[in-house]
Design an enzyme around this catalytic site. Sequence first.
Site, PDB file in Angstrom:
ATOM      1  CE  LYS A 161      20.064 -86.682 -32.168  1.00  0.00           C
ATOM      2  NZ  LYS A 161      19.689 -88.118 -32.349  1.00  0.00           N
ATOM      3  N   GLY A 172      11.995 -85.303 -25.330  1.00  0.00           N
ATOM      4  CA  GLY A 172      12.711 -86.463 -24.819  1.00  0.00           C
ATOM      5  C   GLY A 172      12.700 -86.491 -23.308  1.00  0.00           C
ATOM      6  CB  SER A 173      14.748 -88.420 -20.950  1.00  0.00           C
ATOM      7  OG  SER A 173      16.078 -87.967 -21.143  1.00  0.00           O
ATOM      8  CB  THR A 174      13.380 -84.946 -17.103  1.00  0.00           C
ATOM      9  OG1 THR A 174      11.964 -84.951 -17.326  1.00  0.00           O
ATOM     10  CG2 THR A 174      13.728 -83.776 -16.195  1.00  0.00           C
ATOM     11  N   GLY A 212      17.080 -83.283 -21.328  1.00  0.00           N
ATOM     12  CA  GLY A 212      16.676 -81.884 -21.408  1.00  0.00           C
ATOM     13  C   GLY A 212      17.565 -80.981 -20.576  1.00  0.00           C
ATOM     14  CD  GLU A 248       6.517 -83.382 -24.898  1.00  0.00           C
ATOM     15  OE1 GLU A 248       6.526 -83.924 -23.771  1.00  0.00           O
ATOM     16  OE2 GLU A 248       6.452 -84.022 -25.946  1.00  0.00           O
ATOM     17  CB  CYS A 262       5.814 -87.400 -22.758  1.00  0.00           C
ATOM     18  SG  CYS A 262       5.081 -86.612 -24.219  1.00  0.00           S
ATOM     19  CD  GLU A 282       8.267 -90.349 -18.808  1.00  0.00           C
ATOM     20  OE1 GLU A 282       7.332 -89.964 -19.539  1.00  0.00           O
ATOM     21  OE2 GLU A 282       9.403 -89.847 -18.834  1.00  0.00           O
TER      22      GLU A 282
END
Length: 496
Positions: free
Chosen positions: A181, A234-236, A239, A256, A290, A390
Amino acid sequence: MARIDPLPAFPTKLLIDGKWCDGADGGTITVANPFDGEALAEVAIATAADVDRAVEAAARAFPAWRALAAHDRGRLLLKLADAIEADTANLARLEALDTGHPIRDCLSLDVPRTVLCFRYFGGMADKLEGSVVPVDAGFLNYVEREPIGVVGAIVPWNFPLMFTSWKLGPALAAGNTVVIKPSEITPLSTLRIGELMQQVGFPDGVINIVTGYGHDAGQRIAEHPGIGKVAFTGSTATGRRIVEASATNLKKVQLELGGKGPNIVFADANLPAAVGGSAFAIFHNQGQACIAGSRLILHETIADAFLEKFVALARSIRLGDPLDPQTEMGPLTSRLHQERVLSFVEVAREQGGDVLTGGRAPVNAALAAGCFVEPTIVRAQPDHRVAQEEVFGPFVTVLTFRTDEEALAIANGTEYGLGAGLWTQDITRAHRFAKQIHAGMVWINSYKRVHPGSPFGGVGRSGYGREMGFEAMREYTVAKSVWVNVDAQIPPFYRR
């Protein structure tokens, strides 16, 4: 202004079981150009039902793909790399228009790195070896690596072309089938890769592409019981949600995630090299990386001299149309993200930060329709939000230190641990810091170097698992231990 040719043709539907098709509900997503806001395409929306169909197709394709000789899987990946290289001009235009990457970066970095990745894993397909374990006398114990099965891959919007190769390369080389995706914001280059995969002969169902939203298609990938692994970049925050959803069948998860990269410049650093390297560390791809060196940590004795050159360089960066070969920085990838990055300027000011340059959208009328943010440099303190959170834009926070101990404390003073850099001529210090910095990757006298053979990933809130290299092949396989009784005499365990 020199412009590249218009947008080439590309697919806009879902790829499921070798067929390009509409989504179950017939809806579409408008994909916009972040430079001028104009619509580039109407792309099919995948729902959870479409993900189910894609997983079923991947599951049907898996036995034959797994049984295919490893060198034949590798041959297809090598043919794909050749096809991508031949399509460089088209793919570069797609990526520039869809993401805002300057065309010069797409031509020199994004497409070549994608080709290199597929070539690496094409060669890797028949190189992954098992092992023999010394065990009890009379027994042979060997360990082999087996593919997981159906892999779900979720690609972010900042480097969609490159990250598509990072996911597909090792997954397919190891013998898995994939449901991928791309981000709904930037799906075009991934769709083109799918088209090229069909052209070079990948079997139906081995690769399935579902273009949809994270809360629907992405959520279904994360929770689907037929998927054995999810690979996510992607973002934490997202995740964490993927980990929670994956518990439905305890699938393997590779994450990641975000970063807040420390980039330390010591007093003995080669100043011109450090200035140029630090600018690339934060301003390349508009800071939407990132691994960006978003915390610039300067020794106090060279801070003023460094910043004089660094600010001047930042102000000289040419913002413009991504299709103009002279453009050095394009727009951010979406209006929503532009607003988020600019909001951190006010956050910095509220906490007493000093904006040295940038901190706004450019005033140039020719850029007004684009999602631009000027290169932004802010002096702050280590505990300020802009030094902890971030930002994910062309926004660097400047901090200073006196001693090595203080520099290390600042570097390790966030919950992230992805990439880190340091600039020094002291080789002993360089190796000591490389060992002590809490990060998955460290660059010495450089920044943001990547290669398909070198493991890429982080620790802490930056995730777990590794892309690239032998580590990636292990991530997409499981170990099976086989015991063979060669000539062992086993006495009865129960005696009567």
